[in-house]
Write an enzyme that holds these catalytic residues in place. Structure first.
Site: not given
Ligand SMILES: *Cc1c(COP(=O)(O)O)cnc(C)c1O
Length: 378
Positions: A46, A98, A168, A193
């Site tokens: 983590r 988005y 972004d 993406k």
């Protein structure tokens, strides 16, 4: 080094001695300590894992940032990013975001006391800034309307006022656009993406210009736990190796399809930043080295839009973008369903609008598929 070489080889650091050309998947949740108070540099996945570190250093190099931090999805990255803000802080966001980002702001961050204003041009961004404003959040080109925002011009405003500029960069990727070089402080990616590129993995990344902001986000990431799995990290690393040629080919095909769509009688508007008639064509040329593989188009009526979605064969009617398979999306019902109808209509996200993510199939096959789906308009 050229960006396509960085895509293939990534960071130079190697974690094993076998000479493995591909970076291994370090499928270990935890790492043994060589002694008390000593560490190999890895303690618990983590916090950090060698496969993830390789991905992060590769993306940091591609974006020209000090640090990159990987997350289990793009939205996990935006959620972690919101933790750098406190109740009462204000963010000015571009108004064509988005849909998932908009939903997070409206339903989660706002409840936690962060306030938002929306703006759609430079003047409005300036006007919305208050003493409580801490950041400006933009996406360019925007989704799905393909508006282009001048990153350097926004950076001038944010630098003047000492605000963070968050960009972004999912649509163009560092292969075509590098926001940090244009003045951005934090770059966001849905690695799902183009970086992954194969419609098979979810991932998110935050890249920071500043090492200090990077450490702050890394602390949040290890504390809140939305980290990427090393298996998925490997898939994103593998995807990035072919980013350059995928982006080139997807852009080439997108331009061919955009020009073809312009000639179809049932198509009323084509939104593609690579068309010289796009209102921000010159801004795109100045700030990016390419136009990408995303386009939207409006058809004459809802019936035609629905018929296209239900008739495409090679192209799949599915959410998401940036992969090798071409996907067509109905923003009104899918990515932007959570936006109030009045705001959707004001932005042109209506029953006639379709978004196309151009994949790696041949341009001829994609055009033939769209042609039979649109029907009788040649
Ligand atoms: C998909 C997407 C996101 C969210 O990423 P996920 O990986 O789906 O969580 C954020 N921004 C843009 C521009 C996107 O296309």
């Amino acid at each position: 080094m050229d960006i396509s070489t960085i895509c293939v080889h990534g960071s130079d650091k190697r974690y094993d001695t076998t000479g493995a050309v591909a970076v291994p998947i370090f499928a270990s949740a935890t790492f043994a300590h060589p002694g008390v108070g000593r560490s190999t540099g890895f303690d618990y996945t983590r916090s950090q894992n060698p496969t993830n570190e390789h991905l992060e250093q590769t993306v940091a190099a591609l974006e020209g940032g000090a640090q990159a931090i990987a997350f289990s999805s793009g939205m996990a990255a935006v959620s972690a990013l919101m933790e750098i803000f406190s109740p009462g802080d204000h963010i000015v966001a571009a108004d064509d975001l988005y849909g998932g980002t908009f939903r997070l702001f409206a339903k989660i961050s706002q409840k936690n006391g962060v306030k938002f204003s929306y703006a759609n041009d430079l003047e409005q961004i300036k006007k919305e800034i208050t003493p409580a404003t801490k950041a400006v959040f933009i996406e360019t080109p925007t989704n799905p309307m393909m508006n282009v925002i001048d990153i350097a011009a926004v950076a001038k405003i944010t630098q003047d006022k000492n605000l963070l500029l968050i960009v972004d960069n999912t649509f163009l990727t560092p292969y075509f656009q590098r926001p940090i070089a244009l003045g951005a402080d934090i770059v966001l990616h849905s690695g799902t993406k183009y970086l992954g590129g194969h419609n098979d993995t979810l991932a998110g990344l935050l890249v920071t210009k500043d090492a200090g902001v990077g450490e702050q986000i890394r602390f949040i990431a290890k504390t809140t736990g939305g980290c990427l799995s090393p298996f998925d990290s490997f898939l994103i690393i593998r995807g990035i190796k072919t980013l350059a040629i995928r982006m080139e080919r997807q852009q080439e095909t997108a331009l061919i399809i955009a020009r073809w769509l312009c000639e179809q009688s049932k198509v009323t508007t084509v939104y593609y930043v690579g068309l010289p008639e796009h209102p921000k064509y010159e801004v795109s040329r100045r700030q990016a080295s390419g136009f990408g593989g995303m386009l939207s188009f409006a058809v004459q009526d809802e019936q035609t839009a629905v018929k296209i979605l239900e008739s495409v064969k090679v192209i799949k009617y599915a959410e998401s973008l940036g992969g090798v398979e071409s996907l067509i999306t109905y923003p009104m019902l899918q990515t932007h369903a959570d936006l109030p109808e009045s705001e959707r209509n004001a932005r042109g996200i209506n029953a006639c609008l379709l978004r196309l993510s151009v994949g790696l199939e041949s341009a001829n096959d994609l055009i033939a598929d769209l042609g039979q789906a649109i029907g009788g308009s040649a």
